[in-house]
Design an enzyme around this catalytic site. Structure first.
Site, mmCIF file in Angstrom:
data_model
loop_
_atom_site.group_PDB
_atom_site.id
_atom_site.type_symbol
_atom_site.label_atom_id
_atom_site.label_comp_id
_atom_site.label_asym_id
_atom_site.label_seq_id
_atom_site.Cartn_x
_atom_site.Cartn_y
_atom_site.Cartn_z
ATOM 1 N N SER A 171 0.775 -1.202 -0.126
ATOM 2 C CA SER A 171 0.008 0.114 -0.173
ATOM 3 C C SER A 171 0.888 1.437 -0.011
ATOM 4 C CB SER A 171 -1.114 0.103 1.227
ATOM 5 O OG SER A 171 -0.145 0.368 2.474
ATOM 6 N N GLY A 201 -5.189 2.200 6.276
ATOM 7 C CA GLY A 201 -4.735 0.766 6.050
ATOM 8 C C GLY A 201 -5.678 -0.424 6.624
ATOM 9 N N ASP A 202 -6.214 -0.060 7.786
ATOM 10 C CA ASP A 202 -7.224 -1.058 8.508
ATOM 11 C C ASP A 202 -8.712 -0.952 7.579
ATOM 12 O OD1 ASP A 202 -5.220 -0.804 10.330
ATOM 13 O OD2 ASP A 202 -6.079 0.824 11.551
ATOM 14 N N GLU A 205 -1.270 7.100 -3.212
ATOM 15 C CA GLU A 205 -1.049 6.507 -4.578
ATOM 16 C C GLU A 205 -1.735 5.297 -4.787
ATOM 17 O OE1 GLU A 205 3.383 6.455 -5.541
ATOM 18 O OE2 GLU A 205 3.556 8.360 -4.412
ATOM 19 N N GLY A 206 -2.253 5.011 -3.860
ATOM 20 C CA GLY A 206 -2.762 3.491 -4.004
ATOM 21 C C GLY A 206 -2.316 2.427 -3.519
ATOM 22 N N GLY A 230 -0.253 4.668 0.393
ATOM 23 C CA GLY A 230 -0.852 5.880 0.612
ATOM 24 C C GLY A 230 -1.816 6.202 -0.323
#
Ligand SMILES: Nc1ncnc2c1ncn2[C@@H]1O[C@H](COP(=O)(O)OP(=O)(O)OP(=O)(O)O)[C@@H](O)[C@H]1O
Ligand SMILES: O=P(O)(O)OC[C@@]1(O)O[C@H](CO)[C@@H](O)[C@@H]1O
Length: 312
Positions: A221, A252-253, A225-226, A223
């Site tokens: 991952s 992220g969760d 940017e995907g 951030g």
């Protein structure tokens, strides 16, 4: 059903402080406190997306009681192991003027061998009734570094898929039990490899190494940017929709939650990637940690883009 494991639970406190900095005295404009730790955020988003969820982990002390009351108020099913230690507090300081976000994470309580054993048994029983088990966050002190590997093996014995979202030695050791999916962020991936992953080739190479280690779906991952997704036969990049960002803690969760929900519903990997990315973007656009609204997620899904790539 989905089970979320939060070994190092927390009260997540958010402070809104205009012009926050270091070396000063600051008045807090607004305070929010909620049950947290990565897996609890996952549970909150799974519930918001309409799937049945049970949250487990360790809870102790006054903070543990606050946490349990919070779960009741939010109608999240909890099945936690009580411990002698005090559940930690994690601080998230948001400065809307300076546009900064600062996190202070306590290490959390010491967990005894007996308490660790009780959670292992609980995970075994919950895994038996779950399609997916997510395991998220740092390990509590006192637990062995292969504790996640032990929990993963237990879930596998019950025929359940595991998503592991952790870092450092806990991730390194957890990988040995071959979780179904892992989702390190860039910082966690670089810590794992011990070198910067600046270009796309290095990033795909990293994901291929995770696949070779026995993971079925490897995700990096990135951030805003995907994320990059690697499976046995598909390699693709996912880009999130543009949203008005308020608080990215818990993205992220929310991502893990979206993916777990799609997996539990039997959706394919690209559709799971879309739901994960839309849920994470909805979290970024909300003030609360691990928060998303299902109508917003449904609108955002249409704006998620997938770009396939060939890996030699
Ligand atoms: N600003 C943003 N706008 C839209 N989506 C975002 C943004 N930031 C993060 N996301 C989404 O969230 C996903 C996970 O973000 P990130 O890589 O920061 O994970 P993380 O570091 O594990 O997050 P955290 O530890 O804060 O929960 C990204 O892949 C992306 O889809
Ligand atoms: O110390 P850990 O377990 O790695 O992370 C804890 C934590 O920062 O993660 C969540 C955001 O993902 C917060 O809600 C929580 O407090």
């Amino acid at each position: 059903m989905i089970t979320t494991v939060t070994v190092n639970t927390a009260i997540d406190k958010t402070y809104i402080v205009e012009n926050f900095g270091i070396n000063g005295v600051f008045r807090v404009q607004r305070v929010m406190a909620q049950a947290g730790g990565k897996g609890l955020n996952v549970a909150r988003v799974v519930k918001a997306l309409g799937e049945e969820v049970v949250a487990t982990g360790f809870l102790g002390g006054h903070n543990g009681r606050f946490f349990a009351d919070n779960l009741v108020a939010e109608r999240i099913k909890g099945d936690f192991v009580p411990i002698a230690g005090e559940t930690r507090i994690c601080l998230n300081i948001l400065d809307p003027a300076g546009k900064t976000q600062t996190e202070l994470l306590e290490p959390g309580p010491e967990v005894s061998v007996e308490e660790g054993e009780k959670l292992r048994e609980k995970v075994r029983v919950l895994a038996r009734h779950s399609r997916v088990v997510t395991m998220s966050g740092s390990l509590a002190q006192g637990l062995p570094s292969d504790y996640y590997a032990q929990l993963i093996e237990m879930a596998h014995q019950e025929g359940t898929k595991v998503i592991l979202d952790t870092s450092g030695t806990a991730l390194l050791e957890g990988l040995k039990a071959r979780p179904f999916m892992v989702k390190p962020n860039l910082q966690e991936a670089e810590a794992l490899t011990g070198k910067p992953l600046n270009d796309e080739t290095a990033r795909w190479d990293f994901l291929c190494r995770l696949l070779n280690a026995g993971v079925e779906i490897a995700v990096l991952s990135l951030g805003e940017e995907g994320a990059l997704f690697a499976t046995g036969n598909n390699f693709f990049r996912v880009t999130p929709p543009e949203v008005q960002v308020i608080n990215t803690v818990g993205c992220g969760d929310a991502f893990v939650a979206g993916f777990a929900v799609a997996l539990a519903r039997g959706e394919d990997v690209p559709d799971a990637a879309r739901l994960a990315t839309a849920a994470a973007a909805a979290n970024a656009a909300s003030l609360g940690t691990g928060q998303c609204n299902v109508e917003v997620v449904e609108k955002l899904i249409a704006q998620v883009e997938l770009f396939y790539t060939m890996i030699k």
